[in-house]
Design a protein around this motif. Structure first.
Motif, short mmCIF file in Angstrom:
data_model
loop_
_atom_site.label_atom_id
_atom_site.label_comp_id
_atom_site.label_asym_id
_atom_site.label_seq_id
_atom_site.Cartn_x
_atom_site.Cartn_y
_atom_site.Cartn_z
N GLN A 117 50.70 29.34 49.85
CA GLN A 117 50.31 29.42 51.27
C GLN A 117 48.79 29.24 51.44
OE1 GLN A 117 52.27 29.28 53.76
NE2 GLN A 117 54.18 29.59 52.66
N ARG A 144 62.32 24.82 48.07
CA ARG A 144 60.99 24.25 47.84
C ARG A 144 60.74 24.04 46.34
NH1 ARG A 144 57.01 24.73 51.45
NH2 ARG A 144 57.86 26.58 52.42
N LEU A 191 53.51 20.87 46.47
CA LEU A 191 54.85 20.34 46.73
C LEU A 191 55.67 20.23 45.45
CD1 LEU A 191 54.28 17.51 49.35
CD2 LEU A 191 55.49 19.66 49.69
N ALA A 232 54.18 8.84 57.35
CA ALA A 232 55.05 10.01 57.51
C ALA A 232 55.07 10.45 58.97
CB ALA A 232 54.57 11.13 56.59
N SER A 257 53.17 22.22 55.89
CA SER A 257 52.72 23.08 57.00
C SER A 257 53.07 24.54 56.74
CB SER A 257 53.38 22.63 58.30
OG SER A 257 54.76 22.99 58.28
N GLY A 258 53.84 24.77 55.67
CA GLY A 258 54.24 26.14 55.36
C GLY A 258 55.57 26.51 55.98
N SER A 259 56.21 25.55 56.70
CA SER A 259 57.52 25.84 57.30
C SER A 259 58.56 26.01 56.19
CB SER A 259 57.96 24.68 58.19
OG SER A 259 57.02 24.46 59.19
N GLN A 306 58.09 16.18 53.48
CA GLN A 306 57.03 16.78 52.65
C GLN A 306 55.90 17.30 53.53
OE1 GLN A 306 58.95 14.48 51.69
NE2 GLN A 306 59.16 14.35 49.48
N ARG A 307 55.59 16.51 54.57
CA ARG A 307 54.53 16.93 55.49
C ARG A 307 54.93 18.22 56.19
NH1 ARG A 307 51.64 12.39 58.92
NH2 ARG A 307 49.87 12.80 57.59
N ILE A 308 56.22 18.34 56.51
CA ILE A 308 56.72 19.56 57.14
C ILE A 308 56.56 20.75 56.18
CG2 ILE A 308 58.84 20.71 57.94
CD1 ILE A 308 59.68 17.91 59.05
N LEU A 309 56.92 20.53 54.92
CA LEU A 309 56.79 21.61 53.93
C LEU A 309 55.34 22.03 53.75
CD1 LEU A 309 59.26 20.62 51.06
CD2 LEU A 309 59.60 22.25 52.90
N ARG A 321 52.59 21.95 66.19
CA ARG A 321 53.41 23.15 66.43
C ARG A 321 53.90 23.77 65.13
NH1 ARG A 321 57.11 21.83 71.70
NH2 ARG A 321 55.52 22.27 73.22
N ILE A 322 54.25 22.91 64.15
CA ILE A 322 54.74 23.52 62.91
C ILE A 322 53.59 24.16 62.11
CG2 ILE A 322 56.83 22.12 62.75
CD1 ILE A 322 55.48 20.46 60.60
N TYR A 323 52.34 23.80 62.49
CA TYR A 323 51.19 24.52 61.93
C TYR A 323 50.85 25.74 62.80
CZ TYR A 323 49.86 21.44 58.11
OH TYR A 323 49.83 20.77 56.92
N ALA A 369 60.17 23.64 67.88
CA ALA A 369 59.50 22.37 67.61
C ALA A 369 60.46 21.41 66.91
CB ALA A 369 58.26 22.60 66.76
N PHE A 370 61.20 21.93 65.93
CA PHE A 370 62.17 21.10 65.19
C PHE A 370 63.26 20.61 66.12
CE2 PHE A 370 60.30 23.51 61.70
CZ PHE A 370 60.07 22.49 60.78
N PHE A 374 54.33 17.75 67.55
CA PHE A 374 55.29 18.35 66.61
C PHE A 374 54.57 18.91 65.38
CE2 PHE A 374 57.80 17.56 62.70
CZ PHE A 374 58.66 18.63 62.82
N ARG A 380 47.92 25.57 51.57
CA ARG A 380 48.51 24.88 52.72
C ARG A 380 47.68 25.11 53.98
NH1 ARG A 380 54.22 26.60 50.85
NH2 ARG A 380 54.44 25.10 49.17
N TYR A 431 63.93 23.92 58.94
CA TYR A 431 64.22 22.50 59.16
C TYR A 431 65.73 22.29 59.27
CZ TYR A 431 64.95 17.63 57.72
OH TYR A 431 65.37 16.33 57.63
N GLU A 486 63.61 10.90 57.01
CA GLU A 486 62.51 11.87 56.94
C GLU A 486 62.11 12.14 55.49
OE1 GLU A 486 64.62 14.79 59.33
OE2 GLU A 486 62.91 14.86 60.66
N LEU A 516 59.15 8.63 68.25
CA LEU A 516 58.32 9.48 69.09
C LEU A 516 56.98 8.79 69.36
CD1 LEU A 516 58.81 13.05 67.55
CD2 LEU A 516 60.27 11.82 69.14
N LYS A 560 63.21 20.29 69.44
CA LYS A 560 62.73 19.31 70.42
C LYS A 560 62.55 17.94 69.75
CE LYS A 560 59.03 18.27 73.64
NZ LYS A 560 57.66 18.53 74.04
N LYS A 561 61.96 17.97 68.56
CA LYS A 561 61.74 16.71 67.83
C LYS A 561 63.07 16.02 67.55
CE LYS A 561 61.93 17.07 63.58
NZ LYS A 561 62.99 17.00 62.55
N VAL A 571 58.06 12.51 55.62
CA VAL A 571 57.83 13.39 56.77
C VAL A 571 58.23 14.81 56.39
CG1 VAL A 571 58.37 13.81 59.19
CG2 VAL A 571 58.31 11.49 58.34
#
Lengths: 423, 310
Positions: B70, A420, B50, B84, A261-263, A256-259, B100-102, A3-4, B97, B73, A268, A249, B89, A6-7, A254
């Motif tokens: 976790q 993190r 965060l 954000a 998600s638990g990624s 932070q939003r990725i973090l 998918r990351i979820y 996903a990362f 995207f 989240r 990243y 980002e 895109l 492709k983005k 963006v």
């Protein structure tokens, strides 16, 4: 991870301005540099400039007459005497030296002035000229006696200078080269006359000046050099571009939003590194392929050559990808403006030292010694060796060195990238 | 469901959040009000794991979020104040995207993307690049991205800043839909008092890193005073009329204004008919009468000494 990747690839791909910059500007630069400086690589001396005086005490015509007279007085058979004189007349040393020193290639480096000895010394002292080349009295006669009859001590061309510059050193090398080649050619011709071999003009007329070709080594052209150097430089800017996208980002939350998600943050970073690899590979491949087809860069090279070439290209792109990771980490670690300034300065410095802006030999010795200590310099050096020699041994050695760079840079990126809670 | 306990955060010795305790019950919609720099965003960052607090804890169903990030989240969707999203895109690609990351599976992700696009009313524009969207449309996709994983709690940080009225109404409808129809717990921060009044049953007011008041709208309104203000616009009046008004029992104060009189009366007292009768007796023409009950804006001004937009 997919996903990362492709983005990131989509984000890079849609940045039209940056893509045009990465592709069109290097092509323009390669063509311009290759056309403006056609002999920088093939004939490095063309960048040197020197003013020198030629002082000739010899009278070549008189020398030839004296040589002819001396042949008669020795009581040699008429046929042998005629061949020897013909040889002497075909290769009079002063004319050959003159032809060589006044050739286009030498004149592009040395501006000659004809002076008498006294005036030449005066100008040398005043610094108007940097060297004096002196041909002594009876130079022609003594040289012919030595080379064709093996009599006497010959004669020396003297070079007078109090300037220890590279230019004077190069001139000295040219004169020494001429002397050695003249001696060798004359010796071959002399041996030929004694064994009644038909006079071979090619054998007695030395090919002096121009590109010295070593057996088994190809000459690197300016277009080849600049394609690799400029292409690699702009590929490294793909790494800087990755870092700039990362800071957007971060600023826009963006990341932070990725973090959230638990990624994992390193997922990243890995996405950034792989996307940078793909984009730099695409950029460098396109630049080299376009140059190859437009400028006929590597005509008739073997499949084996292209295999090694492709492997080395991949190594350069891995270096760029690793740098992309390091620059991204730096952007997250420090103030964006400071990080950007450091990245640009670093690229400029390693670009200069690595020979991406100009051939390394025109830089000071101290800088030249650092060449292969930069990843891009090591890559360029390995690539040049591959083009010239196609030696797998040299290529593998280079790739091992580049692998060490890649591992070190990626390790530094991972270590530097904030964990993190610290972002 | 979610609770913060004495949450504090300091940066380089400066305390930006100081002992904040708040709670959200399941399915509740709670407002978090405060001027710029009050510490709202830092509080949100700590709730969403965060940012690690300097002191205190965040509890999700009694379990520490600091120790088990976790857990929150999985159930939390955050709509940040910033857009954000990736400008290069399309709306669909952005949602794909973030979905998918979820780790949403392909089929589930596809239907979820269409569902959240429907909620924010941008299904028809999903193939267009974000950079071609208006500010309001970007904010709606910003919300959609936070809903992909079916969060039980949604935190919205100033989701209507700088957008057109149409998009604003759409966002408010979306928040109502999430809270009332889907039972999502909402923590809503805004500069716009009327939005919080419309959407939230309870609210917290923050200033200088602290919660300075909390409760329902009515409870907060009571903080201000036990009085109402009546503004009378009059054609002509004399001192006798003023004296009669002053003699009315609930009236505590009478002031002359450019257009008539300003009366301070006991809160929720029934005095209007007496005022009208007095006006008739003294032949005073009553042009307009306005009863001013203290708003949350007044409460905020009273508590902090500044307005929300300061």
């Amino acid at each position: 991870m997919r996903a990362f990747l492709k983005k990131d690839v989509l984000v890079y791909w849609r940045d039209r301005k940056q893509n045009i910059f990465s592709l069109v500007i290097p092509l323009i630069l390669i063509v311009v540099l290759g056309l403006l400086l056609p002999n920088w690589i093939e004939n490095p001396t063309s960048t040197l400039q020197l003013k020198a005086a030629m002082v000739v005490h010899d009278n070549e015509a008189a020398g030839l007459e004296q040589f002819q007279s001396s042949l008669k007085s020795r009581g040699l058979p008429d046929e042998e005497a005629a061949v020897l004189f013909e040889l002497a007349a075909l290769s009079p040393p002063v004319s050959l030296l003159n032809d060589m020193l006044k050739s286009d290639q030498i004149v592009s480096m040395v501006e000659w002035v004809e002076l008498d000895e006294e005036a030449a010394l005066r100008r040398l002292q005043s610094g108007e000229i940097q060297a004096i080349v002196t041909l002594p009295e009876d130079f022609t006669l003594h040289i012919l006696n030595k080379t064709l009859l093996d009599e006497g001590n010959g004669a020396a061309i003297s070079l007078t200078s109090d300037d220890p510059s590279i230019e004077v050193g190069v001139l000295q090398g040219i004169i020494e080269g001429f002397t050695q080649q003249f001696n060798a050619s004359s010796a071959i011709a002399h041996a030929g006359t004694h064994s009644a071999v038909t006079l071979n003009q090619e054998a007695v007329l030395p090919s002096i000046g121009g590109v010295e070709t070593i057996e088994g080594v190809r000459v690197l052209t300016s277009f080849q050099y600049f394609t690799l150097a400029v292409g690699a430089m702009f590929a490294m800017y793909v790494a800087a571009n990755s870092a700039n996208k990362a800071i957007t980002e971060k600023r826009e939350h963006v990341f932070q939003r990725i973090l959230l998600s638990g990624s994992h943050p390193l997922t990243y970073l890995a996405g950034k590194i792989v996307a940078t690899l793909m984009m730099s590979l695409l950029q460098l491949t396109l630049v080299i392929l376009i140059c190859h087809f437009v400028l006929d860069l590597f005509p008739g090279y073997s499949l084996e050559f292209w295999l090694g070439f492709s492997l080395l290209m991949m190594m350069m792109c891995l270096i760029v990808a690793a740098l992309g990771g390091l620059f991204t980490a730096a952007m997250f670690r420090m103030n964006a403006n400071t990080a950007n300034a450091i990245i640009q300065a670093l690229l400029l410095i390693i670009g200069v030292i690595g020979g991406n802006f100009a051939p390394i030999y025109i830089l000071p010795d101290a800088v030249q010694q650092l060449w292969e200590w930069t990843p891009n310099g090591l890559w360029l050096s390995t690539m040049i060796q591959w083009i010239q020699q196609e030696s797998w041994e040299a290529a593998i050695n280079g790739m091992l060195g580049l692998s060490a760079f890649i591992i070190a840079i990626i390790a530094l990126s991972v270590w530097t990238f904030p964990k993190r809670g610290r972002i | 469901m979610l609770e913060t306990v004495e949450l504090s955060k300091s940066f380089k010795g400066k305390t930006v959040v100081d002992g904040v305790s708040l709670y959200l019950d399941q399915g509740e919609s709670v407002g978090l009000l405060g001027p710029n720099g009050a510490g709202k965003s830092t509080t949100i960052s700590m709730i969403s794991s965060l940012l690690a607090p300097t002191h205190g804890d965040v509890l999700l169903r009694g379990k520490s979020v600091i120790k088990h990030p976790q857990d929150i989240r999985r159930v939390l969707g955050v709509v940040p104040q910033e857009i954000a999203l990736y400008e290069e895109l399309s709306a669909y690609e952005n949602l794909q995207f973030f979905g998918r990351i979820y780790k949403l599976k392909k089929t589930a992700l596809e239907s979820k993307i269409q569902e959240v696009l429907e909620i924010v009313g941008l299904r028809e524009r999903q193939k267009e690049l974000i950079k071609t969207f208006s500010g309001g449309m970007k904010r709606r996709i910003n919300i959609a991205a936070a809903l992909l994983h079916n969060p039980q709690i949604v935190i919205m940080d100033e989701p209507t800043v700088g957008i057109d009225p149409q998009s604003r109404n759409h966002i408010l409808d979306t928040v109502r839909y999430l809270n009332l129809e889907k039972g999502t717990t909402v923590l809503y921060t805004s500069h716009y008092m009327e939005e919080v009044e419309q959407l939230c049953k309870r609210m917290y007011i923050m200033d200088h890193g602290k919660v300075i008041a909390s409760g329902t709208k009515e409870e907060l309104g009571r903080i201000l005073s036990s009085e109402d203000t009546i503004l009378l616009q009059l054609d002509a009046y004399d001192d006798a009329f003023i004296e009669e008004i002053r003699s009315l029992d609930p009236v505590r104060q009478v002031e002359r204004t450019d257009q008539g009189l300003k009366l301070i009366i006991a809160k929720q007292s029934r005095v209007l008919s007496s005022i009208v009768q007095s006006a008739e007796r003294h032949s005073v023409q009553l042009i307009n009468m306005h009863v001013h009950t203290p708003s949350l804006e007044d409460v905020f001004l009273h508590l902090t000494g500044r307005t929300l937009r300061d």
